[in-house]
Design a protein around this motif. Structure first.
Motif, PDB file in Angstrom:
ATOM      1  N   VAL A   5      24.262 -22.330 -33.644  1.00 49.00           N
ATOM      2  CA  VAL A   5      22.862 -22.586 -33.323  1.00 49.00           C
ATOM      3  C   VAL A   5      22.368 -23.690 -34.247  1.00 49.00           C
ATOM      4  CG1 VAL A   5      20.526 -21.642 -33.263  1.00 49.00           C
ATOM      5  CG2 VAL A   5      22.453 -20.224 -32.536  1.00 49.00           C
ATOM      6  N   PHE A   6      21.919 -24.775 -33.654  1.00 47.21           N
ATOM      7  CA  PHE A   6      21.323 -25.871 -34.407  1.00 47.21           C
ATOM      8  C   PHE A   6      19.808 -25.674 -34.385  1.00 47.21           C
ATOM      9  CE2 PHE A   6      25.257 -27.663 -32.725  1.00 47.21           C
ATOM     10  CZ  PHE A   6      25.812 -28.249 -33.853  1.00 47.21           C
ATOM     11  N   ARG A   7      19.146 -26.020 -35.478  1.00 43.48           N
ATOM     12  CA  ARG A   7      17.687 -25.910 -35.540  1.00 43.48           C
ATOM     13  C   ARG A   7      17.108 -27.196 -36.089  1.00 43.48           C
ATOM     14  NH1 ARG A   7      14.516 -20.823 -37.920  1.00 43.48           N
ATOM     15  NH2 ARG A   7      14.693 -20.273 -35.717  1.00 43.48           N
ATOM     16  N   CYS A   8      16.044 -27.649 -35.445  1.00 43.77           N
ATOM     17  CA  CYS A   8      15.286 -28.764 -35.996  1.00 43.77           C
ATOM     18  C   CYS A   8      13.796 -28.530 -35.788  1.00 43.77           C
ATOM     19  CB  CYS A   8      15.711 -30.105 -35.406  1.00 43.77           C
ATOM     20  SG  CYS A   8      15.279 -30.365 -33.680  1.00 43.77           S
ATOM     21  N   TYR A   9      13.020 -29.202 -36.610  1.00 40.41           N
ATOM     22  CA  TYR A   9      11.566 -29.182 -36.525  1.00 40.41           C
ATOM     23  C   TYR A   9      11.109 -30.610 -36.275  1.00 40.41           C
ATOM     24  CZ  TYR A   9      11.772 -24.591 -38.756  1.00 40.41           C
ATOM     25  OH  TYR A   9      12.029 -23.273 -39.046  1.00 40.41           O
ATOM     26  N   VAL A  10      10.138 -30.764 -35.383  1.00 38.70           N
ATOM     27  CA  VAL A  10       9.610 -32.077 -35.046  1.00 38.70           C
ATOM     28  C   VAL A  10       8.109 -32.060 -35.309  1.00 38.70           C
ATOM     29  CG1 VAL A  10       9.310 -33.773 -33.206  1.00 38.70           C
ATOM     30  CG2 VAL A  10      11.400 -32.386 -33.288  1.00 38.70           C
ATOM     31  N   GLU A  11       7.653 -33.075 -36.043  1.00 36.62           N
ATOM     32  CA  GLU A  11       6.243 -33.164 -36.431  1.00 36.62           C
ATOM     33  C   GLU A  11       5.758 -34.595 -36.227  1.00 36.62           C
ATOM     34  OE1 GLU A  11       3.590 -32.112 -40.398  1.00 36.62           O
ATOM     35  OE2 GLU A  11       5.705 -32.578 -40.672  1.00 36.62           O
ATOM     36  N   LYS A  12       4.550 -34.736 -35.721  1.00 35.13           N
ATOM     37  CA  LYS A  12       3.974 -36.070 -35.565  1.00 35.13           C
ATOM     38  C   LYS A  12       3.783 -36.711 -36.943  1.00 35.13           C
ATOM     39  CE  LYS A  12       3.577 -36.158 -31.111  1.00 35.13           C
ATOM     40  NZ  LYS A  12       4.676 -36.830 -30.439  1.00 35.13           N
ATOM     41  N   LYS A  13       4.080 -37.996 -37.035  1.00 35.74           N
ATOM     42  CA  LYS A  13       3.861 -38.733 -38.275  1.00 35.74           C
ATOM     43  C   LYS A  13       2.363 -38.842 -38.539  1.00 35.74           C
ATOM     44  CE  LYS A  13       7.977 -41.642 -37.861  1.00 35.74           C
ATOM     45  NZ  LYS A  13       8.486 -43.004 -37.638  1.00 35.74           N
ATOM     46  N   PRO A  14       1.983 -38.975 -39.818  1.00 38.25           N
ATOM     47  CA  PRO A  14       0.560 -39.192 -40.118  1.00 38.25           C
ATOM     48  C   PRO A  14       0.034 -40.385 -39.316  1.00 38.25           C
ATOM     49  CG  PRO A  14       1.792 -38.785 -42.131  1.00 38.25           C
ATOM     50  CD  PRO A  14       2.809 -38.922 -41.024  1.00 38.25           C
ATOM     51  N   GLY A  15      -1.153 -40.217 -38.780  1.00 41.48           N
ATOM     52  CA  GLY A  15      -1.724 -41.256 -37.931  1.00 41.48           C
ATOM     53  C   GLY A  15      -1.479 -40.981 -36.452  1.00 41.48           C
ATOM     54  N   PHE A  16      -0.447 -40.189 -36.156  1.00 41.63           N
ATOM     55  CA  PHE A  16      -0.150 -39.783 -34.781  1.00 41.63           C
ATOM     56  C   PHE A  16      -0.405 -38.295 -34.584  1.00 41.63           C
ATOM     57  CE2 PHE A  16       2.425 -43.547 -35.536  1.00 41.63           C
ATOM     58  CZ  PHE A  16       2.158 -44.302 -34.408  1.00 41.63           C
ATOM     59  N   ASP A  17      -0.910 -37.639 -35.617  1.00 37.19           N
ATOM     60  CA  ASP A  17      -1.089 -36.189 -35.614  1.00 37.19           C
ATOM     61  C   ASP A  17      -2.521 -35.775 -35.258  1.00 37.19           C
ATOM     62  OD1 ASP A  17      -2.210 -37.162 -37.951  1.00 37.19           O
ATOM     63  OD2 ASP A  17      -1.450 -35.544 -39.217  1.00 37.19           O
ATOM     64  N   GLY A  18      -3.116 -36.492 -34.333  1.00 35.74           N
ATOM     65  CA  GLY A  18      -4.496 -36.225 -33.935  1.00 35.74           C
ATOM     66  C   GLY A  18      -4.713 -34.811 -33.417  1.00 35.74           C
ATOM     67  N   ALA A  19      -3.734 -34.271 -32.683  1.00 35.36           N
ATOM     68  CA  ALA A  19      -3.879 -32.917 -32.149  1.00 35.36           C
ATOM     69  C   ALA A  19      -3.947 -31.894 -33.282  1.00 35.36           C
ATOM     70  CB  ALA A  19      -2.731 -32.590 -31.201  1.00 35.36           C
ATOM     71  N   ALA A  20      -3.135 -32.075 -34.329  1.00 36.37           N
ATOM     72  CA  ALA A  20      -3.168 -31.153 -35.471  1.00 36.37           C
ATOM     73  C   ALA A  20      -4.503 -31.253 -36.198  1.00 36.37           C
ATOM     74  CB  ALA A  20      -2.011 -31.457 -36.434  1.00 36.37           C
ATOM     75  N   GLN A  21      -5.010 -32.472 -36.357  1.00 36.69           N
ATOM     76  CA  GLN A  21      -6.293 -32.648 -37.049  1.00 36.69           C
ATOM     77  C   GLN A  21      -7.432 -32.047 -36.226  1.00 36.69           C
ATOM     78  OE1 GLN A  21      -6.035 -33.393 -40.127  1.00 36.69           O
ATOM     79  NE2 GLN A  21      -3.874 -33.776 -39.740  1.00 36.69           N
ATOM     80  N   ALA A  22      -7.360 -32.206 -34.920  1.00 39.63           N
ATOM     81  CA  ALA A  22      -8.390 -31.628 -34.051  1.00 39.63           C
ATOM     82  C   ALA A  22      -8.343 -30.102 -34.110  1.00 39.63           C
ATOM     83  CB  ALA A  22      -8.207 -32.115 -32.613  1.00 39.63           C
ATOM     84  N   LEU A  23      -7.152 -29.528 -34.131  1.00 39.03           N
ATOM     85  CA  LEU A  23      -7.025 -28.073 -34.220  1.00 39.03           C
ATOM     86  C   LEU A  23      -7.537 -27.569 -35.559  1.00 39.03           C
ATOM     87  CD1 LEU A  23      -6.169 -25.383 -33.005  1.00 39.03           C
ATOM     88  CD2 LEU A  23      -3.827 -25.850 -33.802  1.00 39.03           C
ATOM     89  N   ARG A  24      -7.277 -28.309 -36.629  1.00 34.98           N
ATOM     90  CA  ARG A  24      -7.789 -27.904 -37.945  1.00 34.98           C
ATOM     91  C   ARG A  24      -9.316 -27.837 -37.915  1.00 34.98           C
ATOM     92  NH1 ARG A  24     -10.507 -29.739 -41.711  1.00 34.98           N
ATOM     93  NH2 ARG A  24     -10.392 -31.903 -41.031  1.00 34.98           N
ATOM     94  N   ARG A  25      -9.948 -28.876 -37.358  1.00 40.59           N
ATOM     95  CA  ARG A  25     -11.411 -28.879 -37.250  1.00 40.59           C
ATOM     96  C   ARG A  25     -11.898 -27.717 -36.393  1.00 40.59           C
ATOM     97  NH1 ARG A  25     -10.303 -34.318 -36.919  1.00 40.59           N
ATOM     98  NH2 ARG A  25     -10.502 -34.351 -34.649  1.00 40.59           N
ATOM     99  N   GLU A  26     -11.205 -27.488 -35.292  1.00 40.85           N
ATOM    100  CA  GLU A  26     -11.572 -26.399 -34.379  1.00 40.85           C
ATOM    101  C   GLU A  26     -11.489 -25.043 -35.078  1.00 40.85           C
ATOM    102  OE1 GLU A  26      -9.609 -24.712 -30.298  1.00 40.85           O
ATOM    103  OE2 GLU A  26      -9.628 -26.889 -30.549  1.00 40.85           O
ATOM    104  N   LEU A  27     -10.395 -24.800 -35.800  1.00 38.50           N
ATOM    105  CA  LEU A  27     -10.244 -23.535 -36.526  1.00 38.50           C
ATOM    106  C   LEU A  27     -11.307 -23.388 -37.604  1.00 38.50           C
ATOM    107  CD1 LEU A  27      -6.357 -23.385 -36.906  1.00 38.50           C
ATOM    108  CD2 LEU A  27      -7.767 -21.998 -35.378  1.00 38.50           C
ATOM    109  N   SER A  28     -11.585 -24.473 -38.312  1.00 37.49           N
ATOM    110  CA  SER A  28     -12.604 -24.437 -39.365  1.00 37.49           C
ATOM    111  C   SER A  28     -13.966 -24.084 -38.783  1.00 37.49           C
ATOM    112  CB  SER A  28     -12.697 -25.784 -40.089  1.00 37.49           C
ATOM    113  OG  SER A  28     -11.526 -26.026 -40.814  1.00 37.49           O
ATOM    114  N   GLU A  29     -14.317 -24.738 -37.687  1.00 35.33           N
ATOM    115  CA  GLU A  29     -15.641 -24.538 -37.088  1.00 35.33           C
ATOM    116  C   GLU A  29     -15.740 -23.211 -36.338  1.00 35.33           C
ATOM    117  OE1 GLU A  29     -16.174 -28.052 -34.705  1.00 35.33           O
ATOM    118  OE2 GLU A  29     -16.136 -29.365 -36.469  1.00 35.33           O
ATOM    119  N   GLN A  30     -14.775 -22.917 -35.484  1.00 29.63           N
ATOM    120  CA  GLN A  30     -14.840 -21.715 -34.646  1.00 29.63           C
ATOM    121  C   GLN A  30     -14.666 -20.422 -35.447  1.00 29.63           C
ATOM    122  OE1 GLN A  30     -15.496 -21.647 -31.270  1.00 29.63           O
ATOM    123  NE2 GLN A  30     -15.825 -23.844 -31.404  1.00 29.63           N
TER     124      GLN A  30
END
Length: 161
Positions: A5-30
């Motif tokens: 079993v091979f495992r890898c993790y994929v993450e957007k590079k800084p500047g392309f991680d808009g969805a993560a930043q939006a979710l952080r704001r959403e979690l903070s506010e909601q």
């Protein structure tokens, strides 16, 4: 040949991680999580039934887009200190997992061989001051119990059911 079993993790590079930043704001506010200072979203892929060469090729052609993604084998870097929490979410057994199915189809097309077993999960790394009640609220917010569950962080020995 021993299956692996091979495992890898994929993450957007800084500047392309808009969805993560939006979710952080959403979690903070909601959820009122003023202490949540950062959020990283990673896609985790486990794949079995491929050679090391096929896995290496799939990392940059199936699992990620090299221009905008970072790829980590087996594990990923975590922040220093202990002000972070980790949550992995996966589809319930029997639920259709579009991400895993598409990855398996792409690898099959790439190799012309049998479709490998692929499992996917979303991994969330929350940074900052998030107490246990806040973390439980995040879990409830991110996990739809009809279709998903909290995933184990351990890598399975096999993906064969």
């Amino acid at each position: 040949m021993m299956e692996h079993v091979f495992r890898c993790y994929v993450e957007k590079k800084p500047g392309f991680d808009g969805a993560a930043q939006a979710l952080r704001r959403e979690l903070s506010e909601q959820l009122g999580l003023a202490g949540l200072t950062g959020l990283r979203c990673l896609n985790r892929y486990d794949v079995e039934g491929v050679s090391e060469e096929v896995y290496a090729a799939a990392k940059t052609s199936v699992f990620s887009e090299p221009q905008v993604d970072l790829v980590y084998d087996e594990d990923f870097p975590r922040p220093e200190g202990d002000e972070w929490r980790l949550l992995a979410v996966e589809a319930l057994p029997g639920q259709f997992d579009q991400r895993a199915d598409s990855a398996g189809q792409c690898i099959q097309l790439m190799t012309g061989q049998d479709r490998p077993l692929v499992r996917a999960a979303q991994v969330y790394l929350l940074s900052g001051q998030v107490d246990e009640a806040g973390f439980q609220a995040v879990k409830k917010y991110l996990i739809n119990p009809v279709e998903s569950r909290e995933a184990s962080l351990d890598k399975p020995a096999t993906l064969v059911p």
